[in-house]
Write an enzyme that holds these catalytic residues in place. Structure first.
Site, PDB file in Angstrom:
ATOM      1  N   ILE A  18     -13.225  -0.788   7.447  1.00 13.36           N
ATOM      2  CA  ILE A  18     -11.894  -0.779   6.806  1.00 13.36           C
ATOM      3  C   ILE A  18     -11.933   0.065   5.528  1.00 13.36           C
ATOM      4  O   ILE A  18     -11.068   0.913   5.309  1.00 13.36           O
ATOM      5  CB  ILE A  18     -11.427  -2.220   6.459  1.00 13.36           C
TER       6      ILE A  18
ATOM      7  N   ARG B  57      -7.455   4.127  -1.296  1.00 11.30           N
ATOM      8  CA  ARG B  57      -6.303   3.224  -1.184  1.00 11.30           C
ATOM      9  C   ARG B  57      -4.942   3.913  -1.275  1.00 11.30           C
ATOM     10  O   ARG B  57      -4.134   3.641  -2.178  1.00 11.30           O
ATOM     11  CB  ARG B  57      -6.432   2.081  -2.181  1.00 11.30           C
ATOM     12  N   PRO B  58      -4.662   4.808  -0.327  1.00 12.73           N
ATOM     13  CA  PRO B  58      -3.362   5.475  -0.313  1.00 12.73           C
ATOM     14  C   PRO B  58      -2.237   4.521   0.119  1.00 12.73           C
ATOM     15  O   PRO B  58      -2.523   3.436   0.640  1.00 12.73           O
ATOM     16  CB  PRO B  58      -3.561   6.553   0.769  1.00 12.73           C
TER      17      PRO B  58
ATOM     18  N   ASP C  79     -13.135  -8.392   3.387  1.00 21.68           N
ATOM     19  CA  ASP C  79     -13.218  -9.167   2.143  1.00 21.68           C
ATOM     20  C   ASP C  79     -14.369 -10.170   2.140  1.00 21.68           C
ATOM     21  O   ASP C  79     -14.590 -10.852   1.135  1.00 21.68           O
ATOM     22  CB  ASP C  79     -11.886  -9.892   1.874  1.00 21.68           C
TER      23      ASP C  79
ATOM     24  N   ASP D 277       0.472   6.016   1.910  1.00 22.13           N
ATOM     25  CA  ASP D 277       1.270   6.891   2.770  1.00 22.13           C
ATOM     26  C   ASP D 277       1.971   6.127   3.898  1.00 22.13           C
ATOM     27  O   ASP D 277       3.111   6.442   4.259  1.00 22.13           O
ATOM     28  CB  ASP D 277       0.381   8.009   3.349  1.00 22.13           C
ATOM     29  N   LEU D 278       1.310   5.102   4.447  1.00 29.83           N
ATOM     30  CA  LEU D 278       1.919   4.388   5.585  1.00 29.83           C
ATOM     31  C   LEU D 278       3.100   3.530   5.124  1.00 29.83           C
ATOM     32  O   LEU D 278       4.088   3.388   5.854  1.00 29.83           O
ATOM     33  CB  LEU D 278       0.869   3.529   6.294  1.00 29.83           C
TER      34      LEU D 278
ATOM     35  N   ARG E 161      -3.252  -3.430  -7.932  1.00 31.21           N
ATOM     36  CA  ARG E 161      -2.817  -2.573  -6.842  1.00 31.21           C
ATOM     37  C   ARG E 161      -1.727  -3.238  -5.995  1.00 31.21           C
ATOM     38  O   ARG E 161      -0.816  -2.588  -5.510  1.00 31.21           O
ATOM     39  CB  ARG E 161      -4.028  -2.245  -5.978  1.00 31.21           C
TER      40      ARG E 161
ATOM     41  N   ARG F  55      -9.679 -12.514 -11.061  1.00 27.55           N
ATOM     42  CA  ARG F  55      -8.525 -11.948 -10.359  1.00 27.55           C
ATOM     43  C   ARG F  55      -8.247 -12.715  -9.070  1.00 27.55           C
ATOM     44  O   ARG F  55      -7.103 -12.778  -8.631  1.00 27.55           O
ATOM     45  CB  ARG F  55      -8.794 -10.480  -9.984  1.00 27.55           C
TER      46      ARG F  55
ATOM     47  N   CYS G 179      -9.225   2.511  -6.308  1.00 25.21           N
ATOM     48  CA  CYS G 179     -10.060   1.539  -6.984  1.00 25.21           C
ATOM     49  C   CYS G 179     -11.458   1.687  -6.428  1.00 25.21           C
ATOM     50  O   CYS G 179     -11.711   2.520  -5.575  1.00 25.21           O
ATOM     51  CB  CYS G 179      -9.524   0.126  -6.851  1.00 25.21           C
TER      52      CYS G 179
ATOM     53  N   LYS H 137      -4.584 -16.015  -2.349  1.00 24.06           N
ATOM     54  CA  LYS H 137      -4.121 -14.942  -3.247  1.00 24.06           C
ATOM     55  C   LYS H 137      -3.321 -13.908  -2.471  1.00 24.06           C
ATOM     56  O   LYS H 137      -2.240 -13.493  -2.887  1.00 24.06           O
ATOM     57  CB  LYS H 137      -5.342 -14.267  -3.901  1.00 24.06           C
ATOM     58  N   ASN H 138      -3.882 -13.479  -1.330  1.00 29.09           N
ATOM     59  CA  ASN H 138      -3.257 -12.356  -0.620  1.00 29.09           C
ATOM     60  C   ASN H 138      -2.005 -12.754   0.159  1.00 29.09           C
ATOM     61  O   ASN H 138      -1.279 -11.894   0.649  1.00 29.09           O
ATOM     62  CB  ASN H 138      -4.284 -11.663   0.286  1.00 29.09           C
TER      63      ASN H 138
HETATM   64  N1  EPU Z   1      -4.483   2.728   4.380  1.00 30.35           N
HETATM   65  C1  EPU Z   1      -3.985   4.000   4.548  1.00 30.35           C
HETATM   66  N2  EPU Z   1      -2.689   4.246   4.178  1.00 30.35           N
HETATM   67  C2  EPU Z   1      -1.892   3.276   3.678  1.00 30.35           C
HETATM   68  C3  EPU Z   1      -2.410   1.992   3.494  1.00 30.35           C
HETATM   69  C4  EPU Z   1      -3.716   1.729   3.863  1.00 30.35           C
HETATM   70  O1  EPU Z   1      -4.689   4.892   5.020  1.00 30.35           O
HETATM   71  O2  EPU Z   1      -0.720   3.571   3.387  1.00 30.35           O
HETATM   72  C5  EPU Z   1      -5.877   2.438   4.760  1.00 30.35           C
HETATM   73  C6  EPU Z   1      -6.722   1.897   3.609  1.00 30.35           C
HETATM   74  O3  EPU Z   1      -7.246   2.945   2.822  1.00 30.35           O
HETATM   75  C7  EPU Z   1      -7.786   1.110   4.359  1.00 30.35           C
HETATM   76  C8  EPU Z   1      -7.010   0.528   5.541  1.00 30.35           C
HETATM   77  O4  EPU Z   1      -5.861   1.363   5.689  1.00 30.35           O
HETATM   78  O5  EPU Z   1      -8.771   1.983   4.844  1.00 30.35           O
HETATM   79  C9  EPU Z   1      -6.580  -0.913   5.387  1.00 30.35           C
HETATM   80  O6  EPU Z   1      -5.957  -1.088   4.119  1.00 30.35           O
HETATM   81  P1  EPU Z   1      -4.781  -2.122   3.898  1.00 30.35           P
HETATM   82  O7  EPU Z   1      -3.522  -1.395   3.612  1.00 30.35           O
HETATM   83  O8  EPU Z   1      -4.753  -3.112   5.025  1.00 30.35           O
HETATM   84  O9  EPU Z   1      -5.246  -2.841   2.566  1.00 30.35           O
HETATM   85  P2  EPU Z   1      -4.252  -3.519   1.519  1.00 30.35           P
HETATM   86  O10 EPU Z   1      -3.096  -4.048   2.252  1.00 30.35           O
HETATM   87  O11 EPU Z   1      -4.023  -2.612   0.397  1.00 30.35           O
HETATM   88  C10 EPU Z   1      -5.148  -5.952   1.690  1.00 30.35           C
HETATM   89  C11 EPU Z   1      -5.825  -6.941   0.789  1.00 30.35           C
HETATM   90  C12 EPU Z   1      -7.257  -6.496   0.526  1.00 30.35           C
HETATM   91  C13 EPU Z   1      -7.974  -6.406   1.879  1.00 30.35           C
HETATM   92  C14 EPU Z   1      -7.219  -5.439   2.811  1.00 30.35           C
HETATM   93  C15 EPU Z   1      -7.810  -5.356   4.213  1.00 30.35           C
HETATM   94  C16 EPU Z   1      -4.027  -7.815  -0.575  1.00 30.35           C
HETATM   95  C17 EPU Z   1      -3.424  -7.942  -1.905  1.00 30.35           C
HETATM   96  N3  EPU Z   1      -5.098  -7.037  -0.468  1.00 30.35           N
HETATM   97  O12 EPU Z   1      -5.148  -4.712   0.997  1.00 30.35           O
HETATM   98  O13 EPU Z   1      -7.858  -7.529  -0.236  1.00 30.35           O
HETATM   99  O14 EPU Z   1      -9.287  -5.921   1.689  1.00 30.35           O
HETATM  100  O15 EPU Z   1      -5.850  -5.861   2.932  1.00 30.35           O
HETATM  101  O16 EPU Z   1      -7.828  -6.606   4.794  1.00 30.35           O
HETATM  102  O17 EPU Z   1      -3.579  -8.423   0.374  1.00 30.35           O
HETATM  103  C18 EPU Z   1      -9.267  -8.474  -1.839  1.00 30.35           C
HETATM  104  O18 EPU Z   1      -8.610  -9.523  -1.761  1.00 30.35           O
HETATM  105  O19 EPU Z   1     -10.380  -8.421  -2.446  1.00 30.35           O
HETATM  106  C19 EPU Z   1      -8.771  -7.261  -1.213  1.00 30.35           C
HETATM  107  C20 EPU Z   1      -9.198  -6.050  -1.539  1.00 30.35           C
END
Ligand code: EPU
Length: 420
Positions: free
Chosen positions: A328, A120-121, A306, A123-124, A91, A398, A115, A22-23
């Site tokens: 995380i 889940r910001p 995950d 900003d980066l 998201r 999902r 969520c 999925k991811n």
């Molecule tokens: N974060 C920030 N700022 C940002 C982005 C992220 O502070 O701009 C923080 C997040 O709040 C978190 C950490 O950085 O504390 C890591 O978040 P990340 O951005 O890596 O998460 P994501 O890319 O939004 C993906 C997966 C998630 C998985 C995470 C971590 C997808 C669609 N989603 O989310 O998968 O938990 O990476 O590996 O790829 C799931 O499949 O159930 C799921 C939630």
């Protein structure tokens, strides 16, 4: 809304083929917006999340064809606006930002909300786009971006919780069409990021370093269509292996990349299970008494967040005290309150869960709160005495292709019923 009923106490055995990730599929589908030419993707899992992404692509003007696991996307013309109605349900829809900015030089995409697993910001992601020369504004719930031309830059995308997976994907997808070279320091190294980079390189991008913390992207003028097989879903594979550990006599996952799940198989080995690996399969079997564990979630190649909930389900009936630390998403513990209703003894201290293994869980009505939490409740139900009734199972749909059917094929007594 459907419910899942798990009749506990039926041992699992046999072999299950793992679906496409999925991811990986979500950002790769978004990346098809980067070219006018058709892209053919195989092993796209049939999930509500991938279906939302296809709806978003169609809303943006792409033509989409789906024949079983193969999806063809042709984005000859692309709109640069994705409104709230279209993106709010998922998201990961945020990962159209990078491709739209690169392709259209502007993008307006409604902001995803937080969520249940945390704030889940993004900003980066936005920092990266700004670094490439985009003007970024957040107003009225939308991200609006504009550029006269993206320019390569040196960026650091590491945040306080480590690298960002979709942030790395998003900025990489914008940088492939920027003028000059972009270096992303603090990049995520997850297999899904590598899969996206491989796909982009097949489209004509020049990305080096995928799978390391440093990506070097030499911008190109345009990308072309290509074909790609999505990698196997390492989290689905891990979930079935933990299910096998919870109550199996030998459960094999096939069509997997064992290296992608080594953190999970190492944890299962440490917990006392026997793991056997071939080039593309992994088998878990019992091996005497299992042991309590100390685990902390980390970016890849560490233990994945995950898989944390599923591991809690296993450890809830493992003798001794297990200590899990979630680094995380430190609040990702909604499943624990539900497991406690099934008889688990768990205490949460900040980002750490202390799990005192009990002899037995008891079936109860429980509520799924997010995708992985739902899977964990199913696993807890497999071993529990009596019937576990899980509501809000749309969370499971999902991200797991036919979870109930696949578990049923392994011997679980599991049924889906319509709830009022
Ligand atoms: N974060 C920030 N700022 C940002 C982005 C992220 O502070 O701009 C923080 C997040 O709040 C978190 C950490 O950085 O504390 C890591 O978040 P990340 O951005 O890596 O998460 P994501 O890319 O939004 C993906 C997966 C998630 C998985 C995470 C971590 C997808 C669609 N989603 O989310 O998968 O938990 O990476 O590996 O790829 C799931 O499949 O159930 C799921 C939630």
């Amino acid at each position: 809304m459907d419910k899942i009923l798990v009749h506990g106490g039926h041992p699992l055995s046999g072999s299950i083929k793992i679906s496409g990730s999925k991811n990986s599929a979500l950002p790769i589908l978004a990346a098809t917006l980067l070219t006018k030419e058709p892209c053919v993707l195989r092993h796209v899992p049939d999930l509500s999340d991938t279906n939302y992404m296809l709806q978003i692509l169609m809303h943006l003007g792409a033509e989409v064809e789906r024949a079983s696991g193969t999806v063809t996307v042709k984005a000859e013309k692309v709109e640069s606006t994705a409104p709230y109605d279209v993106v709010r349900r998922m998201r990961a829809s945020v990962c159209v930002l990078g491709p739209l900015l690169a392709r259209c030089k502007e993008a307006t995409v409604s902001l995803p909300g937080g969520c249940v697993i945390g704030d889940r910001p993004i900003d980066l992601h936005l920092l990266g786009f700004e670094g490439l020369g985009a003007a970024v504004r957040v107003e009225a719930g939308n991200v609006r971006m504009f550029t006269t031309g993206l320019k390569g830059a040196v960026l650091n995308l590491r945040g306080k919780f480590g690298p960002t997976v979709l942030g790395t994907d998003n900025v990489m997808m914008a940088a492939v069409l920027a003028e000059g070279t972009t270096v992303i320091e603090g990049a995520a190294a997850e297999p899904e990021v590598v899969d996206l980079a491989n796909f982009l390189n097949k489209m004509g991008a020049k990305i080096e370093g995928a799978g390391t913390r440093r990506l070097i992207i030499e911008g190109v003028k345009e990308l072309h269509g290509t074909e790609h097989d999505i990698i196997p879903d390492r989290i689905e594979a891990g979930t079935f292996l933990v299910a096998g550990a919870v109550c199996g006599h030998g459960v094999t996952v096939t069509r997997v990349v064992p290296e992608h799940i080594s953190a999970v198989t190492d944890a299962l080995t440490e917990a006392g299970f026997k793991i056997e690996t071939t080039e593309n399969s992994v088998t878990v079997s019992p091996n005497g008494a299992s042991k309590a564990l100390e685990l902390s979630t980390q970016p890849y190649p560490g233990f994945p967040t995950d898989m944390q909930a599923q591991m809690c389900a296993l450890l809830s009936t493992t003798e001794g005290i297990s200590v899990i630390t979630e680094n995380i998403f430190p609040q990702r513990y909604m499943h624990l309150a539900e497991m406690k209703r099934m008889g688990a003894h768990i205490q949460i201290e900040g980002p750490t869960a202390l799990i005192q293994g009990v002899e037995k869980l008891y079936g109860a009505p429980v509520m799924a709160s997010d995708l992985r939490a739902s899977a964990a409740l199913v696993l807890a139900g497999l071993k529990a005495e009596g019937i576990t009734e899980i509501s809000r199972v749309y969370h499971i749909d999902r991200g797991y292709e036919h979870l109930d059917e696949k578990l049923g094929a392994l011997g679980a007594h599991i049924e889906r019923v319509k709830a009022d």
